[in-house]
Design an enzyme around this catalytic site. Structure first.
Site, short mmCIF file in Angstrom:
data_model
loop_
_atom_site.label_atom_id
_atom_site.label_comp_id
_atom_site.label_asym_id
_atom_site.label_seq_id
_atom_site.Cartn_x
_atom_site.Cartn_y
_atom_site.Cartn_z
N GLY A 98 45.25 34.35 47.48
CA GLY A 98 45.84 33.85 48.72
C GLY A 98 46.51 34.94 49.54
O GLY A 98 46.63 34.82 50.76
N GLY B 146 20.49 46.06 78.34
CA GLY B 146 21.36 44.96 77.91
C GLY B 146 22.80 45.41 77.75
O GLY B 146 23.74 44.64 77.99
C1 HXC Z 1 52.53 34.95 38.16
C2 HXC Z 1 52.27 37.22 38.26
C3 HXC Z 1 51.09 37.07 39.03
C4 HXC Z 1 50.67 35.74 39.34
C5 HXC Z 1 51.44 39.16 38.75
N1 HXC Z 1 52.43 38.53 38.12
N2 HXC Z 1 50.59 38.28 39.31
N3 HXC Z 1 52.98 36.17 37.85
N4 HXC Z 1 51.43 34.72 38.89
N5 HXC Z 1 49.59 35.52 40.09
C6 HXC Z 1 53.55 39.15 37.40
C7 HXC Z 1 53.11 39.81 36.12
O1 HXC Z 1 53.11 38.88 35.08
C8 HXC Z 1 54.21 40.85 35.93
O2 HXC Z 1 55.37 40.23 35.45
C9 HXC Z 1 54.51 41.26 37.36
O3 HXC Z 1 54.04 40.21 38.19
C10 HXC Z 1 53.80 42.54 37.75
O4 HXC Z 1 52.42 42.42 37.45
P1 HXC Z 1 51.59 43.57 36.75
O5 HXC Z 1 50.28 42.98 36.36
O6 HXC Z 1 52.41 44.21 35.69
O7 HXC Z 1 51.42 44.62 37.94
P2 HXC Z 1 50.16 45.52 38.30
O8 HXC Z 1 49.64 46.20 37.08
O9 HXC Z 1 50.62 46.37 39.43
O10 HXC Z 1 49.03 44.53 38.80
C11 HXC Z 1 49.24 43.72 39.94
C12 HXC Z 1 48.10 42.67 40.12
C13 HXC Z 1 47.96 41.90 38.75
C14 HXC Z 1 46.79 43.41 40.44
C15 HXC Z 1 48.47 41.78 41.28
O11 HXC Z 1 49.25 41.46 38.35
C16 HXC Z 1 47.05 40.72 38.86
O12 HXC Z 1 45.83 40.89 38.82
N6 HXC Z 1 47.63 39.53 38.96
C17 HXC Z 1 46.87 38.30 38.99
C18 HXC Z 1 46.11 38.16 40.28
C19 HXC Z 1 45.48 36.81 40.40
O13 HXC Z 1 44.43 36.56 39.80
N7 HXC Z 1 46.14 35.89 41.17
C20 HXC Z 1 45.69 34.56 41.35
C21 HXC Z 1 44.67 34.57 42.49
S1 HXC Z 1 44.14 32.97 42.88
P3 HXC Z 1 56.50 40.99 34.64
O14 HXC Z 1 57.40 39.92 34.16
O15 HXC Z 1 55.80 41.75 33.58
O16 HXC Z 1 57.17 41.88 35.63
C22 HXC Z 1 44.91 32.59 44.30
C23 HXC Z 1 44.60 31.23 44.75
C24 HXC Z 1 44.76 31.08 46.23
O17 HXC Z 1 45.66 33.32 44.83
C25 HXC Z 1 43.47 31.33 46.88
C26 HXC Z 1 43.48 30.82 48.27
C27 HXC Z 1 42.19 31.11 48.98
#
Ligand code: HXC
Length: 510
Positions: free
Chosen positions: A170, A404
């Site tokens: 999102g 064009g």
């Molecule tokens: C809850 C999350 C989170 C999420 C990250 N965190 N993404 N918590 N929900 N979606 C938390 C982690 O647990 C971690 O917590 C902290 O944030 C930092 O994340 P890291 O992974 O340690 O950081 P980094 O290595 O920099 O990686 C960042 C990232 C990765 C690339 C964003 O975290 C990631 O891939 N997250 C998931 C992305 C994802 O799939 N999101 C859902 C998409 S679906 P702590 O406690 O350790 O600090 C979506 C639906 C809507 O968005 C679509 C609408 C069209």
């Protein structure tokens, strides 16, 4: 009372710490600033008014009831940029990775509603991992509420997204609905699904940078409009951009006082166009020499470089500038250039920013790759954008305006208001060689005759006068006077009123 004041102070301090010092340090170590540091760079000093600092999520899944952080991962508020009001929401990556919960989405909705109601730009700073996984469907609903507001605000207030960290799900779709997206080099990424998911689904191995870094999005996908070296430079640039823009579609862009004389003569422009009409030159030299103080804010500088788009000012008034760039692909119009310029023209028209177009275009790019890629529909986007635009339109043909592409590039026939040509202009249905080969097909073996026909065609048609004789250009002007003539034209057009027939909305060829 004293106790409650102390509690307020303690709560504020706690909220400002976001996800805690350890996560702040980790943010800094990655070369990124915190949400509040970013706000202080973006807004005028002490102008930020924060709202909803104490909002917490209400989730009870996955033990979340025991993991609450005030603010819930996004800082919202209003402030000033060079004295003008803007509304901001800034994701706090130190709190659950800036991910979006229902409470978090309601904060963003609040600031979106305030920006729209108060006719001021909305700036989103994104550094976030998408939907908060622990919240499930509430988070998806929250995103859709954000998207809905982005769409309703589109064309009413400028919406700008700054990507300052890894952004997924999102957190890339909301920016995609806004007017401009800017990124920070090496620390920001945008993808719908990250490298791990890509590997699982398609077996492709890519890094975050390869999948969605600033280089890809500014040169290949065109998702982003520009990229900056670091957080500091990004915020400085966005402040500059805001100075060019009106606060909403019912406000005028601010007028910036200038010392640059309106009648400044640029003799060097008389020799800008080379004698050989196939020799390239830099259209940006012309742009920089005619606008106030050479202050040009370029949009999509690294994408489709055969067309240049950006904001400049003429005697203090903002204009949207579009120019074919002979330095790249001879300034030809292809799908990418057409889409890029069309979007820019539509932004300007939505916000009543006059258009100044510099034309040097040999035509549309031929070939299967263009035709298969939908050149017909993509070229039509630019044609459509110019044709529907009701803002003042000033066009200068510096050299080629063929076929064009002549019809597309803001000619008189698409309600161009003032259309000038330089003496070097060549306005014709096609170049001499192509024309002679078609008209004199039976004489192709006779090279002497063909040379004579070519010369005769060049003499008759490759000049601005055939168009001028018909009133298709309003005047043939001296290049050195271009700045003065553009400023006079824009001044004359300042009270222009033109509207299109009523419709629910148009049907741009998407
Ligand atoms: C809850 C999350 C989170 C999420 C990250 N965190 N993404 N918590 N929900 N979606 C938390 C982690 O647990 C971690 O917590 C902290 O944030 C930092 O994340 P890291 O992974 O340690 O950081 P980094 O290595 O920099 O990686 C960042 C990232 C990765 C690339 C964003 O975290 C990631 O891939 N997250 C998931 C992305 C994802 O799939 N999101 C859902 C998409 S679906 P702590 O406690 O350790 O600090 C979506 C639906 C809507 O968005 C679509 C609408 C069209």
């Amino acid at each position: 009372m004293e106790d409650i004041i102390k509690e307020l102070e303690a709560r504020r301090l706690n909220a400002k710490l976001g996800g805690g010092q350890k996560r702040i340090d980790s943010q800094h170590k990655k070369g990124k600033l915190t949400a509040r540091e970013r706000i202080s760079l973006l807004l005028d000093e002490d102008s930020f008014e924060e709202y909803d600092m104490f909002v917490e999520h209400d989730s009870h899944e996955f033990d979340m009831q025991n993991q609450k952080i005030p603010g819930d991962g996004v800082v919202i508020g209003s402030g000033l940029i060079n004295g003008r009001t803007v509304f901001v929401y800034v994701k706090d990556f130190t709190v659950f990775g800036g991910s979006l919960s229902l409470a978090h989405s309601k904060k963003i909705n609040k600031i979106q509603d305030m920006a729209l109601k108060n006719n001021a730009p909305l700036i989103g700073v994104l550094d976030a991992g998408g939907a908060r996984i622990q919240e499930g469907i509430d988070s998806l609903g929250g995103y859709a509420e954000v998207f809905q507001r982005n769409v309703l605000a589109s064309g009413v207030i400028p919406q700008i997204s700054i990507i300052m960290g890894p952004c997924a799900g999102g957190d890339v779709y909301s920016p995609a609905l806004t007017d401009f997206i800017f990124m920070v080099k090496d620390t920001s990424y945008m993808f719908v699904t990250g490298p791990d998911v890509v590997k699982t689904v398609t077996n492709e191995e890519v890094t975050s940078e390869q999948l969605g870094g600033s280089e890809i999005h500014t040169t290949v996908s065109s998702v982003a409009d520009g990229a900056y070296e670091n957080d500091l430079e990004a915020m400085e640039q966005i402040r500059d951009l805001i100075d060019f823009l009106p606060s909403s579609n019912i406000n005028d862009a601010p007028i910036k006082k200038t010392e640059d004389p309106i009648d400044r003569v640029e003799d060097s422009l008389d020799t800008l166009v080379p004698d050989n009409s196939n020799t390239p030159y830099d259209i940006k030299e012309l742009v920089l020499k005619v606008i106030d103080e050479g202050d040009f804010f370029e949009i999509q500088e690294k994408f489709a470089q055969n067309i240049v788009t950006g904001f400049g000012r003429f005697n203090g008034f903002t204009a949207g500038i579009i120019g074919n760039q002979p330095l790249h692909l001879a300034g030809v119009l292809d799908s990418d250039a057409s889409r890029k310029a069309a979007r820019f023209v539509r932004f300007c028209d939505a916000f009543s920013i006059p258009l100044v177009t510099f034309v040097d275009v040999p035509g549309f790019l031929p070939g299967t790759s263009q035709e298969y890629g939908g050149l017909i529909k993509n070229g039509a986007k630019l044609l459509y954008a110019y044709a529907e635009a009701t803002v003042p339109k000033v066009t200068i043909i510096t050299r080629k305006a063929y076929g064009g592409a002549y019809c597309v590039m803001a000619p008189k026939h698409l309600r161009g208001d003032i259309n000038y040509a330089w003496p070097s202009a060549e306005i014709a249905v096609m170049g001499a060689k192509g024309a002679v080969e078609i008209i004199y097909r039976n004489d192709l073996e006779d090279s002497k005759k063909i040379a004579e026909y070519t010369e005769a065609y060049e003499d008759r048609f490759l000049n601005p006068f055939v168009a001028a004789e018909r009133g298709y250009v309003d005047d043939v002007i001296m290049p050195h006077n271009s700045r003065n003539r553009i400023i006079k034209a824009l001044k004359m057009l300042r009270n222009k009123k033109l509207s299109n027939p009523w419709k629910k909305h148009d049907n741009l060829p998407l």
